[in-house]
Enzyme design. Structure first.
Site, PDB file in Angstrom:
ATOM      1  N   ASP A 101       0.865  -1.174   0.000  1.00 34.77           N
ATOM      2  CA  ASP A 101       0.000   0.000   0.000  1.00 34.77           C
ATOM      3  C   ASP A 101       0.905   1.229   0.000  1.00 34.77           C
ATOM      4  O   ASP A 101       2.133   1.132   0.130  1.00 34.77           O
ATOM      5  CB  ASP A 101      -0.968  -0.016   1.196  1.00 34.77           C
ATOM      6  CG  ASP A 101      -2.212   0.821   0.905  1.00 34.77           C
ATOM      7  OD1 ASP A 101      -2.160   1.689   0.006  1.00 34.77           O
ATOM      8  OD2 ASP A 101      -3.245   0.636   1.582  1.00 34.77           O
TER       9      ASP A 101
HETATM   10  C1  NOJ Z   1      -4.000   3.917   0.032  1.00 37.87           C
HETATM   11  C2  NOJ Z   1      -5.162   2.976   0.122  1.00 37.87           C
HETATM   12  O1  NOJ Z   1      -5.136   2.272   1.353  1.00 37.87           O
HETATM   13  C3  NOJ Z   1      -5.213   1.969  -1.001  1.00 37.87           C
HETATM   14  O2  NOJ Z   1      -6.403   1.228  -0.906  1.00 37.87           O
HETATM   15  C4  NOJ Z   1      -5.110   2.669  -2.326  1.00 37.87           C
HETATM   16  O3  NOJ Z   1      -5.222   1.737  -3.375  1.00 37.87           O
HETATM   17  C5  NOJ Z   1      -3.778   3.394  -2.375  1.00 37.87           C
HETATM   18  N1  NOJ Z   1      -3.740   4.378  -1.320  1.00 37.87           N
HETATM   19  C6  NOJ Z   1      -3.530   4.072  -3.715  1.00 37.87           C
HETATM   20  O4  NOJ Z   1      -4.334   5.167  -3.864  1.00 37.87           O
END
Ligand code: NOJ
Length: 763
Positions: free
Chosen positions: A289
């Site tokens: 993430d």
């Molecule tokens: C953080 C989020 O937790 C995740 O779900 C997302 O895909 C990413 N950012 C990218 O935006």
């Protein structure tokens, strides 16, 4: 379990959607491996690490692509494997052109959070889950993929398949609710929808099962927080939807921000190597993430970024989104013998395989076609599907007769009537899209989104009047709009109120400690209700809210979540009875924050509250597992949702009441539409294993069917129960079915069981 669900209604749309697809040009599976190997042989270590590196672009930019601050040097040098937040055919093409100037010309992947639609926004995922309509959910993802892929996107960071039982957590809006069975079915449907017939078609995007794992169990509902679960709970509740995504062929996984039992998900070899790539034989790649590899330092799991890179690659995290730990340290870690080259090579090969499967080595620009983008994004059938999905997502929570007419308030009978439409969300525009909606640069959303006001106004007959008052803001304590709201209500025959959260009150990092209607909206309902006029309440939110005063006094309540581009039309469809509500809650609605977690599949405990006696009187609760100031039961239970018609369940038959482990048991019963309107019923099958080597929940969903019946029509339905249906993780964490007695419950909701039986599983 198998279920003998009838009609699947997707063929017409599938044909429509395939119209402009360029079929896959990808090499067949057997051709890919040698090409991956040959390419790997040519790559420098820096180029390899580049494939494991993902950067964010600036997707909101509306001017020409300048690449200022957009990693141009890295792209030209082949040191980037993927970008996120680069939107549109033109922009993705421009970025790809930079990668094409690199030594090996390895194409970039463009990833994006396409969560519930791309240009055409569908209901938030939790709302779609309320439809319990798997073909419709798959179709919604199909359309999102079709639009995104036409806009240069290869990869969506969806579906989020995290089971969530805590509505304080803002990301509850992004999943499918509290139940692993329903969540698994929906995870499967969404992956199929996003990935279409096959990766490599120009209407298919890679899906991502996220966030691996148990991110939805964050302590206190605080986003990014720690998770502590038993291994049994992990395997029985949190992992099944991820496994379902693997079974559906999901291309990628995203790990999670949280630590799980003390180990940050990025550093968890148990999750990524043993379970995902080991037991489940997952062949795709795992992306971190945002920045989460580096965050292992803050967790206190590793001492610095270098150690974070070591821990993550060792545990099986393949691609680093935005932490730069791999970029800065992986090379040195291999040089110094702290990370095996084979780990890096395995991760690179996993990424390259997907690029081959997508056909990007044949044509790196095949998804970035401005003409196709223009044609696909404007398709009217996408809006039609979004409207149908939105109507299917609205849950009718309550619809009691109005004393004067003895008729339920809904559907409205607008002929010759004055309707007051009151509340801060009646004329809201972008809120209808909810959190995690894409914002296409240059699109005028005030013209694109159908507001609730416009939706209803356009559909009322000429002799009906529609009056408006905002009443209050969503948040804040201004009450100066109350007087106008009350005055408008007094002129009306019926009042419809649209209240709730703003879209940005749920989603990532939007945890709430108080789940009440924000601001002074509760007081606004009370003021309007005091006029004595019939009130229909629409609640807009990304999570279950608590609204006890209204739940007890207002006659009709529909939960509208966030419904997307067609929100206004869909709400009018339901209010006016053109769509008979058919949604069911995928998550329990608490009465208060103090009840959380509240979910239907709890254990009985040694001191359960006794059920009411035949007269309905509650037994003594002294020294029982209960609250002294609240019932245990949620305000609205899992599976609850009303219709404008009624269904009768009868004639339950089991083809056997004793079955051997190798047998199947068929459950049959009759469902009849006893009301005056055609409607859909969601028939739910629950089981309880009475005695186990570990205690089992009082109810577990094991099957459901959604079907449409005309007034007076009956249908015989069946479910088939087999060994798999009855299995669970025993005291040794083995997946087994244990002999003994089972209770079987068939009904319209977890708290509305209509038919009961029991059977025995033999040794
Ligand atoms: C953080 C989020 O937790 C995740 O779900 C997302 O895909 C990413 N950012 C990218 O935006």
């Amino acid at each position: 379990m198998q279920n003998t669900c009838p009609s699947i209604r997707r063929r017409a749309l599938a044909g429509l959607l395939l119209a402009s697809v360029v079929p896959g040009v990808r090499a067949a599976g057997s051709d890919i491996e040698p090409r991956v190997e040959a390419l790997l042989q040519q790559m420098t270590q820096e180029e390899k690490i580049g494939q494991l590196t993902q950067y964010s672009g600036n997707w909101n930019a509306t001017g020409p692509v300048t690449f200022k601050g957009s990693h141009q040097d890295h792209l030209l040098a082949g040191r980037v494997g993927a970008m996120l937040n680069v939107l549109g055919a033109e922009r993705t093409r421009a970025y790809q052109a930079l990668a094409m100037q690199s030594r090996l010309k390895i194409p970039l992947l463009f990833g994006q959070d396409v969560i519930h639609g791309y240009q055409t926004t569908f209901p938030i995922p939790l709302a779609e889950a309320a439809s319990w309509d798997l073909p419709a959910i798959e179709q919604s993802a199909r359309i999102a993929a079709t639009e995104a892929a036409a806009s240069g996107i290869h990869w969506t960071f969806a579906p989020m398949v995290d089971i969530a039982r805590d509505p304080r957590w803002g990301r509850v809006m992004e999943g499918a609710g509290e139940d692993p069975y329903l969540g698994s079915k929906i995870a499967f449907a969404r992956v199929k929808g996003f990935q279409g017939r096959q990766l490599g078609d120009t209407d298919a995007v890679m899906a991502t099962a996220k966030h691996f794992a148990a991110y939805g169990a964050a302590q206190g509902g605080r986003d990014y927080n720690s998770v502590d679960t038993s291994e049994r709970l992990l395997r029985e509740v949190y992992l099944p939807p991820f496994k379902a995504a693997v079974d559906a062929g999901v291309a990628t996984f995203m790990n999670a921000f949280n630590d799980l039992n003390g180990i940050p998900a990025n550093g968890s070899a148990l999750l990524q190597r043993d379970i995902l790539k080991g037991a489940w034989a997952f062949k795709g790649f795992v992306v971190s993430d945002w920045g989460s590899i580096g965050e292992m330092v803050a967790h206190g799991y590793v001492k610095d970024q270098r150690d974070a890179a070591r821990a993550a690659i060792t545990a099986g995290s393949d691609m680093d989104m935005e932490s730069t730990a791999y970029r800065d340290h992986l090379g040195a870690l291999v040089r110094d013998g702290q990370v095996a080259q084979s780990l890096v090579d395995d991760a690179v090969k996993r990424v390259l395989r997907k690029k081959f499967e997508l056909g990007l080595f044949e044509d790196p620009y095949r998804f970035s076609d401005a003409a196709r983008e223009q044609a696909v994004l404007a398709r009217p059938e996408h809006r039609q599907a979004a409207r149908a999905m939105a109507a299917k997502s609205i849950v009718l929570l309550k619809n009691e007769p109005w004393p004067a007419t003895k008729q339920p308030l809904l559907p409205l009978q607008p002929q010759g009537k004055t309707i007051a439409f009151i509340g801060p969300l009646v004329k809201a525009v972008e809120d209808n899209h909810g959190a995690w909606a894409i914002r296409i640069p240059g699109l005028d959303y005030s013209k694109f989104i159908v507001t609730q006001w416009d939706g209803l106004k356009q559909r009322l007959p000429a002799d009906a009047r529609l009056l408006y008052a905002k009443g209050s803001d969503i948040q804040g304590d201004r009450r100066d709009g109350f007087a106008e709201a009350v005055a408008v209500a007094r002129q009306a025959d019926v009042v419809v109120m649209s209240l709730g959260e703003s879209a940005d009150m749920s989603g990532e990092a939007k945890s709430r400690a108080d789940l009440g209607l924000p601001g002074v909206q509760d007081e606004l309902v009370q003021a309007v209700h005091a006029t004595g006029k019939p009130v229909v309440l629409l609640v807009n939110a990304g999570r279950p809210l608590t609204f006890n005063w209204a739940a007890e006094r207002v006659n009709a309540i529909a939960y509208t979540w966030w419904l997307g581009t067609e929100a206004g039309n869909a709400i009018a469809d339901v209010l006016l009875g053109e769509h008979n509500p058919s949604a069911r809650l995928p998550i329990s609605f608490p009465r208060s924050v103090g009840q959380i977690p509240v979910f239907y599949s709890h254990f009985n405990t040694g001191r359960p509250v006794p059920p009411p006696d035949a007269s309905g009187a509650a037994g003594s609760q002294a020294f029982r597992s209960h609250y002294i100031d609240s019932p245990n039961a949620p305000r609205y239970a899992f599976g609850h949702g009303l219709s404008y018609t009624q269904f009768a369940y009868s004639d339950l038959r089991l083809d056997k009441t004793r079955l051997a482990l190798t047998d199947t048991l068929t459950v049959r019963f009759t469902l009849r539409n006893t009301g005056a309107r055609a409607g859909d019923e969601v028939v739910q099958l629950y089981l309880r294993d009475r005695v186990g080597s570990v205690v089992r929940p009082v109810q577990e969903l094991k099957g459901f069917q959604k079907l449409h019946l005309q007034p007076g029509q009956s249908r015989e339905l069946s479910f088939v129960i087999d060994r798999e249906t009855l299995s669970f993780h025993n005291h040794r964490l083995q997946w087994v079915a244990e002999p003994g007695e089972f209770d079987l419950m068939v009904g319209a909701a977890s708290d509305d069981i209509r038919l009961r039986a029991s059977f025995e599983l033999l040794e």
